[in-house]
Design a protein around this motif. Sequence first.
Motif, PDB file in Angstrom:
ATOM      1  N   UNK A 463       0.766  -1.217  -0.051  1.00 53.77           N
ATOM      2  CA  UNK A 463       0.066  -0.001   0.050  1.00 53.77           C
ATOM      3  C   UNK A 463       0.913   1.184  -0.076  1.00 53.77           C
ATOM      4  N   UNK A 464       1.830   1.199  -0.870  1.00 54.59           N
ATOM      5  CA  UNK A 464       2.849   2.396  -0.883  1.00 54.59           C
ATOM      6  C   UNK A 464       2.316   3.081  -2.186  1.00 54.59           C
ATOM      7  N   UNK A 465       2.249   4.531  -1.744  1.00 51.31           N
ATOM      8  CA  UNK A 465       2.111   5.657  -2.861  1.00 51.31           C
ATOM      9  C   UNK A 465       3.179   6.679  -2.526  1.00 51.31           C
ATOM     10  N   UNK A 466       4.049   6.795  -3.817  1.00 52.55           N
ATOM     11  CA  UNK A 466       5.258   7.528  -3.816  1.00 52.55           C
ATOM     12  C   UNK A 466       4.628   9.290  -3.536  1.00 52.55           C
ATOM     13  N   UNK A 467       5.083   9.928  -2.633  1.00 52.21           N
ATOM     14  CA  UNK A 467       4.987  11.140  -2.262  1.00 52.21           C
ATOM     15  C   UNK A 467       5.508  12.209  -3.213  1.00 52.21           C
ATOM     16  N   UNK A 468       6.672  11.939  -3.666  1.00 53.38           N
ATOM     17  CA  UNK A 468       7.407  12.812  -4.630  1.00 53.38           C
ATOM     18  C   UNK A 468       7.445  14.316  -4.166  1.00 53.38           C
ATOM     19  N   UNK A 469       8.010  14.583  -3.212  1.00 50.68           N
ATOM     20  CA  UNK A 469       7.929  15.950  -2.583  1.00 50.68           C
ATOM     21  C   UNK A 469       9.062  16.911  -2.944  1.00 50.68           C
ATOM     22  N   UNK A 470      10.190  16.407  -3.279  1.00 52.10           N
ATOM     23  CA  UNK A 470      11.279  16.926  -3.933  1.00 52.10           C
ATOM     24  C   UNK A 470      11.807  17.671  -2.502  1.00 52.10           C
ATOM     25  N   UNK A 471      11.373  17.496  -1.552  1.00 56.35           N
ATOM     26  CA  UNK A 471      11.980  17.991  -0.009  1.00 56.35           C
ATOM     27  C   UNK A 471      13.302  17.154   0.238  1.00 56.35           C
ATOM     28  N   UNK A 485       1.675  12.751   3.841  1.00 61.61           N
ATOM     29  CA  UNK A 485       1.434  11.131   4.077  1.00 61.61           C
ATOM     30  C   UNK A 485       0.388  11.156   5.024  1.00 61.61           C
ATOM     31  N   UNK A 486      -0.427   9.936   4.862  1.00 58.69           N
ATOM     32  CA  UNK A 486      -1.608   9.775   6.024  1.00 58.69           C
ATOM     33  C   UNK A 486      -0.919   9.228   7.210  1.00 58.69           C
ATOM     34  N   UNK A 487      -1.324   9.577   8.618  1.00 54.87           N
ATOM     35  CA  UNK A 487      -1.065   8.738   9.277  1.00 54.87           C
ATOM     36  C   UNK A 487      -0.882   7.417   9.460  1.00 54.87           C
ATOM     37  N   UNK A 488      -1.686   6.566   8.712  1.00 54.16           N
ATOM     38  CA  UNK A 488      -1.437   5.032   8.594  1.00 54.16           C
ATOM     39  C   UNK A 488      -0.805   4.684   7.314  1.00 54.16           C
ATOM     40  N   UNK A 489      -0.109   5.655   6.793  1.00 54.08           N
ATOM     41  CA  UNK A 489       0.829   5.316   5.446  1.00 54.08           C
ATOM     42  C   UNK A 489       1.917   4.307   6.065  1.00 54.08           C
ATOM     43  N   UNK A 490       2.686   3.655   5.027  1.00 62.01           N
ATOM     44  CA  UNK A 490       3.900   2.959   5.150  1.00 62.01           C
ATOM     45  C   UNK A 490       4.799   3.817   5.660  1.00 62.01           C
ATOM     46  N   UNK A 491       4.838   5.109   4.991  1.00 63.47           N
ATOM     47  CA  UNK A 491       6.090   5.901   5.365  1.00 63.47           C
ATOM     48  C   UNK A 491       6.238   6.385   6.635  1.00 63.47           C
ATOM     49  N   UNK A 492       4.784   6.720   7.228  1.00 60.37           N
ATOM     50  CA  UNK A 492       4.553   7.069   8.596  1.00 60.37           C
ATOM     51  C   UNK A 492       4.904   5.792   9.605  1.00 60.37           C
ATOM     52  N   UNK A 493       4.419   4.810   9.296  1.00 56.86           N
ATOM     53  CA  UNK A 493       4.404   3.742  10.069  1.00 56.86           C
ATOM     54  C   UNK A 493       6.090   3.272  10.400  1.00 56.86           C
ATOM     55  N   UNK A 494       6.783   3.145   9.316  1.00 58.27           N
ATOM     56  CA  UNK A 494       8.324   3.001   9.428  1.00 58.27           C
ATOM     57  C   UNK A 494       8.832   4.416  10.150  1.00 58.27           C
ATOM     58  N   UNK A 495       8.388   5.439   9.934  1.00 58.69           N
ATOM     59  CA  UNK A 495       9.165   6.522  10.702  1.00 58.69           C
ATOM     60  C   UNK A 495       8.760   6.128  12.062  1.00 58.69           C
ATOM     61  N   UNK A 519      12.346  13.143  15.185  1.00 57.00           N
ATOM     62  CA  UNK A 519      12.182  11.703  14.889  1.00 57.00           C
ATOM     63  C   UNK A 519      12.633  11.447  13.465  1.00 57.00           C
ATOM     64  N   UNK A 520      12.697  10.269  13.275  1.00 61.31           N
ATOM     65  CA  UNK A 520      13.276   9.836  11.874  1.00 61.31           C
ATOM     66  C   UNK A 520      12.354  10.539  10.714  1.00 61.31           C
ATOM     67  N   UNK A 521      13.041  10.697   9.572  1.00 60.18           N
ATOM     68  CA  UNK A 521      12.467  11.294   8.678  1.00 60.18           C
ATOM     69  C   UNK A 521      11.593  10.657   7.758  1.00 60.18           C
ATOM     70  N   UNK A 522      10.046  10.742   7.558  1.00 57.58           N
ATOM     71  CA  UNK A 522       9.279   9.821   6.619  1.00 57.58           C
ATOM     72  C   UNK A 522       9.699  10.132   4.975  1.00 57.58           C
TER      73      UNK A 522
END
Length: 706
Positions: A463-471, A485-495, A519-522
């Motif tokens: 359930x991964x969707x690339x944010x492509x933020x360029x930040x 990213x949504x709070x339940x996204x895989x990026x935030x969970x791994x963070x 904290x870790x960077x999502x």
Amino acid sequence: MQLQIKAVVLVMLLQCSKCVVSERTRDKMYEAINGASCFRRLNGTHQTGCSSTHSGSVGVLHLVQREEDFDFLLTNPPSPPYAPIIPPELFTQRNMLRLQKEGGKNISVVLLINHTQKMLQFSHELNCPNQYSGIMFPNSSVTPTCDAAPELSWNPWGTGLLHEDFPFPIFYLADIDEITKIVNCFEKFNNFNYEGHSKRSLCAVEVKTFMTAAVSSEVCMRRSNFINTMGSIKYCDPLEGRNVYATLFPRVMSAENEVVAERKVNTSEKFILVSCRLDTTSMFDGVGLGALDSLTGYATLINVAHMLAQLLPNNSEVLNKTLNVLFVVFNGESYDYIGSQRFVYDLENMAFPTRSTQTTPIGLENIEYVLDIGTLDDITKIRLHSLDEFSQASQLLAKFQHYGLSPILKFNISFMNNVGMRMPPTSAQSFLRKNIKFPAFVLNARPQNRYYHSIYDDMDNMNFTYGNTTLNFTGLKDVAEHFVFAPDSIQMKIRNISTVIALSLYETLTGVSYKKTEVANPLLTDEFLYCFLQSADCPLFKAASHPNSLPGLPIPPSRYVSVGGGSQESSGWTNRVLGYLLSHQTNIAKANCSNLPLHWFAGYRSKGECRVTTQNYSYALSPAFLIDNYDWKSGQYSTWTESTWTQFSARIFLRPSNIHEIITLSIGVVVLIISFCLVYIISSRADILFEDAPSSTAALAEPTAC
């Protein structure tokens, strides 16, 4: 004038030839189809996978749409052999083993098509992965890490097809156009009047995937070694790759001219070893991303390493100078823990790290404990597994619980301990098998991945969707900072889980509880997952490479362990990324940034920066291939090899009926007989049919006298 006219005519003929489309007869008869093939692997006692015949396997296409269609194929079909076209929901253990055992001469090829509408699960691994290479009961060959009941196993949806030996090739078609091509061919020529199949031409497929190895790794390696004394032929190659490791703080290096005859371990140097698995696998060559089965743990380790490097620069005053963190990404773990077995073997023999690193060797006595990051299917409920009650495990669990349920961080991750013999199938097993009392702990979640070790464990499964933020993804972030990213996204969970592990290790290293909110960077997780799931031509890989180096391919790097000389791109990218994220920037100019541990990276802004690095490679080749006269049936070390092959190809064509083939053969025989008769008649009447021609010299005039 005539010469000019001829030249003009020649030019016109050449121009006209461009308008003529010529096709070879073969191209008119066959149409290639693109896909991926199953191939053969071997261990010390068995062969697994599949192979075609030497000249290629041919079968009549038949689309399987329900269970009853297998009865048609296996019970006196009208025009065998057949090539069933099977969707994933029917590619089950029961159906495939039935084709394996009952197919005989009726089944010659199997085609798997990418129609996933009705698919609920698809895992070819065993219910208990690596069940013969984990810890064992005393004086027994039974592993306690596996439950007898499949529903309680580490992979409840496993079919074990990855470890079966099939007498026919299996070809996977992922592209919709290729699937449409073969289905249309089946509908047009095959899907009617089944009683008349033997009397007409049918659409068929030819698959060439002949494997040269057979029987077992022992037989194959013996044949290869015997042949190699007379040539360069190989029948199989050991599965091998490279582990990647790095330390949080740089180790002391000896002088370049200092030669030490005998390497000795510095017992005062201590490490916390944090590990994860790099590789994944599937039944088909080059297909399988391993999103949930290993990439989540891998991404977690990368984030932990990066966060600790940000929180604890090497000159930090709160450091415990006698304790370091050793991060290791093991390769080949899908095949009886190749990478971790070799790592433990090297630790025992004082061969890690190698002499070229100019550092003292590390032994098992240098390791305080191992924290192995396993599969994290559910990142909100995690267990810390250990074989026995260890003080280190209890202290670590308390820290996990503190940060996981912190009211400031608000991660709401619950941690529980699990003490006992039922350990997850992870790299920690290699340490425990060597010493059952070794302090090795595993972070693992309850299995939920229905596509473990399969072609469908991809970004959709995660359930991964690339944010492509360029930040900027290279710094830490405040826990309250908002992201796309949504709070339940895989990026935030791994963070969240990465932060909990990193802060627990931070407290262990410093003896001080973490009070800040960084904290870790999502964004780092977002870029990392994009690189390994979608495209190697990505910002993170570019930042971790040398400036102006060639970009990665626009496809994800393969994480299959492969063989010596095979693709090791995932190890290479891991080496660069781990080195970049763990390193510390210096003000040294590019001209002086050439000798290790200094390394010149492009950096996030691609301007180039010199960094102090600690990363390196170690071997991921089983000790079984190093030990003379190794007992291949002992089960002590991994013995997996991969067969060699010449080509993978598949094509469809119209296979003529038996009557057609008989008529064609008969006509050919008749034409052959008539040809012999004509040649005999012409030869016997040659003096009548061909009069003697005058000699060519008769027309020449006699030369005149000088």
